[in-house]
Motif scaffolding. Structure first.
Motif, mmCIF file in Angstrom:
data_model
loop_
_atom_site.group_PDB
_atom_site.id
_atom_site.type_symbol
_atom_site.label_atom_id
_atom_site.label_comp_id
_atom_site.label_asym_id
_atom_site.label_seq_id
_atom_site.Cartn_x
_atom_site.Cartn_y
_atom_site.Cartn_z
ATOM 1 N N TYR A 118 0.826 -1.213 0.000
ATOM 2 C CA TYR A 118 0.000 0.000 0.000
ATOM 3 C C TYR A 118 0.856 1.258 0.000
ATOM 4 C CZ TYR A 118 -4.071 -2.887 0.894
ATOM 5 O OH TYR A 118 -5.066 -3.811 0.788
ATOM 6 N N LEU A 119 2.006 1.215 0.662
ATOM 7 C CA LEU A 119 2.891 2.374 0.676
ATOM 8 C C LEU A 119 3.408 2.660 -0.726
ATOM 9 C CD1 LEU A 119 4.335 4.549 2.260
ATOM 10 C CD2 LEU A 119 6.153 2.918 2.727
ATOM 11 N N GLU A 120 3.812 1.629 -1.426
ATOM 12 C CA GLU A 120 4.276 1.799 -2.800
ATOM 13 C C GLU A 120 3.141 2.306 -3.688
ATOM 14 O OE1 GLU A 120 6.638 -0.741 -6.244
ATOM 15 O OE2 GLU A 120 5.873 -1.785 -4.480
ATOM 16 N N PHE B 273 0.354 9.103 -6.159
ATOM 17 C CA PHE B 273 0.393 10.538 -5.926
ATOM 18 C C PHE B 273 1.707 11.188 -6.333
ATOM 19 C CE2 PHE B 273 -2.806 9.020 -2.826
ATOM 20 C CZ PHE B 273 -3.890 9.664 -3.381
ATOM 21 N N GLY B 274 2.603 10.441 -6.954
ATOM 22 C CA GLY B 274 3.864 11.002 -7.437
ATOM 23 C C GLY B 274 4.753 11.525 -6.325
ATOM 24 N N LEU B 275 4.874 10.769 -5.247
ATOM 25 C CA LEU B 275 5.625 11.219 -4.079
ATOM 26 C C LEU B 275 7.104 10.862 -4.111
ATOM 27 C CD1 LEU B 275 3.033 10.346 -1.306
ATOM 28 C CD2 LEU B 275 3.473 12.557 -2.349
ATOM 29 N N GLN B 276 7.576 10.232 -5.158
ATOM 30 C CA GLN B 276 8.973 9.821 -5.201
ATOM 31 C C GLN B 276 9.932 11.005 -5.088
ATOM 32 O OE1 GLN B 276 9.870 6.553 -4.977
ATOM 33 N NE2 GLN B 276 11.854 7.461 -4.527
ATOM 34 N N PRO B 277 9.705 12.142 -5.770
ATOM 35 C CA PRO B 277 10.613 13.289 -5.578
ATOM 36 C C PRO B 277 10.641 13.772 -4.124
ATOM 37 C CG PRO B 277 9.309 13.610 -7.553
ATOM 38 C CD PRO B 277 8.750 12.410 -6.847
ATOM 39 N N PHE B 278 9.496 13.783 -3.451
ATOM 40 C CA PHE B 278 9.445 14.180 -2.045
ATOM 41 C C PHE B 278 10.261 13.222 -1.191
ATOM 42 C CE2 PHE B 278 7.395 13.534 2.108
ATOM 43 C CZ PHE B 278 7.631 14.787 2.658
ATOM 44 N N LEU B 279 10.124 11.927 -1.440
ATOM 45 C CA LEU B 279 10.881 10.935 -0.672
ATOM 46 C C LEU B 279 12.383 11.055 -0.928
ATOM 47 C CD1 LEU B 279 8.572 7.816 -0.976
ATOM 48 C CD2 LEU B 279 8.857 9.345 0.965
ATOM 49 N N ASP B 280 12.757 11.392 -2.165
ATOM 50 C CA ASP B 280 14.176 11.583 -2.467
ATOM 51 C C ASP B 280 14.736 12.780 -1.699
ATOM 52 O OD1 ASP B 280 14.086 9.420 -4.183
ATOM 53 O OD2 ASP B 280 13.832 10.661 -5.985
#
Length: 83
Positions: free
Chosen positions: A24-26, A32-39
């Motif tokens: 679910y996290l993935e 929501f396109g959160l990969q840049p935020f996580l980076d």
């Protein structure tokens, strides 16, 4: 690894791309396109850990990371009930 009976999929780019996800996290990250935020969060935490020079700062950093992890767990728990 056990097979997933009902695999999760994320549809992006106005329905042109379909990606399978395992958790679910993935799902939330991709939907929501959160990969840049996580980076950015990852690089910020790496920078802060490089600055640890004394025990007091280490404790403050540990509290910050624990707080962020608790917030992420709440979001994942809430999303897993909705999805």
């Amino acid at each position: 690894m056990a097979t997933i009976k009902n695999p999760l999929y994320v549809v992006t780019n106005e329905g042109r791309d379909v990606e399978g996800v395992a958790t679910y996290l993935e799902l939330l990250v991709k939907k929501f396109g959160l990969q840049p935020f996580l980076d950015i969060m990852d690089s910020m935490i790496a920078m802060l850990t490089n600055q640890v020079g004394n025990y007091g700062f280490f404790i403050a950093l540990q509290k910050f990371i624990d707080h962020m992890a608790a917030q992420i767990e709440k979001v994942v728990e809430f999303a897993s009930r909705i999805i």
